[in-house]
Design a protein around this motif. Structure first.
Motif: not given
Length: 575
Positions: A34-37, A110-114, A171-177
């Motif tokens: 759902d999050l990916e979509l 981890e997934i939620r933060q990404h 935040y994005a530069a820390t937690h995205c994959v």
């Protein structure tokens, strides 16, 4: 109200299974799928369209066009301004709705933060666009209902909004994959760092040069943040420049004409695909004399390209009196990969390898761009180009780092050797650091600085990123709007009536005359109120479009319709 994927074919099956207006936090935000979509919907809606990528430089200082824009040529008012409509702000609501409900997903931290990082990246993207356009804008951190009174609040200060933008990007530069995306179509830690370096550089230099804001004391902190973001990406070693000594004369342009993105250098792109009939009109735009803007580079900008030995073209005593083929000879290989010069060929009428010169049925100055064009005439009149279009490149990251360090007064030869030098050497140019500042560049930039590092970084930025839709923003942040009114000079014409062979193939391509010439089979530019020569009967061709500049234009006006809807919105100064 939840626009997960309006008008995108990839969401058709979802809408069939679950009616669009019933997708909500109770039955949707459950799984990683759902999050990916939902996150993919941001790419669909917010990635820059092909035209915003390939000819945003049309209204900068380096490109002549057949008509320019009413913003520069006419009496622009707040009634003419767009960019504040309901559909535009709906993008922000979609992002905030996602961020408000992401905690309901049954996924790992981890997934939620990404995915929170992805959402916050796109919110930063949205607000960066708003601030560079309008300055102060209202900041909304949560999705609002139509009845919420906060919907009608006034504008928040620029410094507050940009602090929020950089908070989101941190935040994005820390937690995205941290996984490298070979398709260059997803948001990763590296994309966030690259974009953060762009945003912080823009805002830091904007505050430095726009002293009227009273924010100069905060400029260095932003420049430092830009440098750190760029350096972090550089040190990670995930991306590098496309560079082979065997391909010095072609590798730069290949980044912009290939169907498959080169993920060695490109971090984010708008991908196109011939087999899927996902096409655009870039080749048509750059090769049409009637259906497009006739985008042409200017002589003043072409002068900034160095010779291959690293010497300055403008140090030549006769640099402004060289005929075209002599002028472009032995220059930085990016020049021949950016405009038509001797040796450039296309498929014409089914014949591959046909030499073609700058076409004055299209070009206004003689400097005819090829950077985004496919080399086949079947694309010249149809929207069927399929080269994928880079949006963020590692080359820009190097330039962002170099400029931030130069503006901070921390540029030295070691910084030069990790940034500007490799860019020049991959184009066949001697990459040695400059010994002195360039008087031509100093004058070009209206004597704003004689710092050799700043001037050389600006040279390199202009050449490397030409026609990638960053130049207008550069001019705005450097507070050099007057450059947008500079006359558009073209190639040198030795004398009226003297035909010119522009690509040294033994045939004439153009002649400039005071009256139409009969019995010729090459293009005839006739002097008029549009075309003149700098010295009357000889000199550089000039294409005339009168443009005007006022300092209020550094920010666009808040649209009249927006102020009518929300009386708490104030207008920008002098609008």
């Amino acid at each position: 109200m939840l626009a997960v994927c309006v008008a995108t074919s990839s969401c058709t099956s979802v809408l069939e299974k679950d009616p669009f207006d019933s997708i909500n936090s109770d039955n949707f935000f459950k799984t990683e799928a759902d999050l990916e979509l939902y996150a993919n919907g941001f790419i669909q809606r917010m990635i820059p369209a092909w035209d915003a990528i390939v000819f945003g430089d049309n209204f900068s200082d380096i490109a002549a066009t057949n008509a320019s824009t009413v913003y520069l040529t006419g009496a622009w008012t707040a009634d003419d301004q767009g960019g504040w409509g309901v559909g535009n702000w709906q993008d922000l609501r979609n992002i905030n709705y996602f961020l408000d409900h992401i905690d309901r997903a049954e996924v790992s931290d981890e997934i939620r933060q990404h995915y929170e990082g992805v959402g916050r990246f796109w919110r930063a993207w949205f607000y960066y666009d708003k601030v560079r356009t309008f300055g102060d804008v209202p900041w909304y951190e949560h999705a609002l209902d139509p009845a919420d009174e906060t919907l009608y609040k006034g504008r928040d200060a620029r410094e507050f909004v940009m602090a929020k933008v950089l908070e989101d990007l941190r935040y994005a530069a820390t937690h995205c994959v941290a996984t490298k995306d070979a398709s260059a179509s997803n948001i990763t830690r590296w994309v966030a760092l690259a974009f953060k370096s762009r945003v912080a550089l823009f805002e830091g230099t904007y505050r430095k040069y726009h002293t009227e804001l009273g924010l100069t004391a905060t400029a260095d902190g932003l420049l430092q943040e830009a440098a750190v973001a760029a350096r972090t990406l550089m040190d990670a070693g995930v991306y590098t420049l496309v560079n082979s000594s065997a391909n010095l004369e072609s590798q730069y342009r290949s980044l912009f004409t290939s169907e498959t993105i080169n993920s060695m250098e490109v971090l984010l792109a708008n991908n196109f695909n011939d087999a899927l009939s996902r096409w655009h009109s870039a080749t048509w735009h750059y090769n049409s004399g009637s259906a497009a803007a006739r985008t042409s580079l200017t002589k003043q900008f072409i002068n900034t390209y160095l010779y291959l030995d690293g010497s300055r073209f403008t140090d030549q005593p006769d640099y402004d009196r060289m005929v075209f083929d002599d002028e472009v000879h032995n220059r930085d290989y990016r020049l021949k990969q950016t405009i038509r010069t001797a040796g450039y060929t296309r498929t014409v009428g089914g014949v591959a390898g046909t030499p073609v010169a700058p076409n004055f049925a299209v070009t206004l100055t003689g400097y005819h761009p090829i950077k985004w064009s496919l080399d086949h005439d079947r694309h010249d009149g149809s929207a069927n180009s399929y080269n994928s279009l880079p949006i963020l490149r590692y080359a820009e990251v190097l330039l962002n780092y170099a400029e931030a360090m130069a503006e901070l007064g921390q540029m030295d030869e070691s910084v030069w050797n990790t940034t500007i030098r490799p860019l020049r050497e991959r184009a066949g140019v001697d990459g040695s650091a400059p010994e002195t500042y360039d008087p031509y560049l100093q004058a070009y930039y209206l004597n704003q600085t004689n710092d050799k590092w700043i001037l050389e970084v600006r040279r390199e930025r202009g050449i490397e990123l030409v026609l990638e839709s960053l130049r207008y923003d550069d001019i705005m942040r450097w507070k050099l709007g007057e450059l947008l009114t500079r006359p558009w000079h073209g190639l040198y014409v030795p004398a009226l009536g003297q035909p010119l062979d522009l690509n040294a193939d033994g045939t004439y391509d153009v002649v400039v005359s005071a009256a139409p010439l009969a019995g010729i089979n090459y293009y005839n530019v006739v002097l008029s109120d549009r075309f003149t020569l700098t010295d009357g009967t000889h000199g550089n061709l000039i294409y005339h479009v009168v443009r005007n500049w006022e300092d209020k234009k550094y920010l666009r006006p808040i649209p009249t319709s927006a102020i009518t809807d929300n009386s708490n919105l104030s207008q920008n100064p002098d609008w």
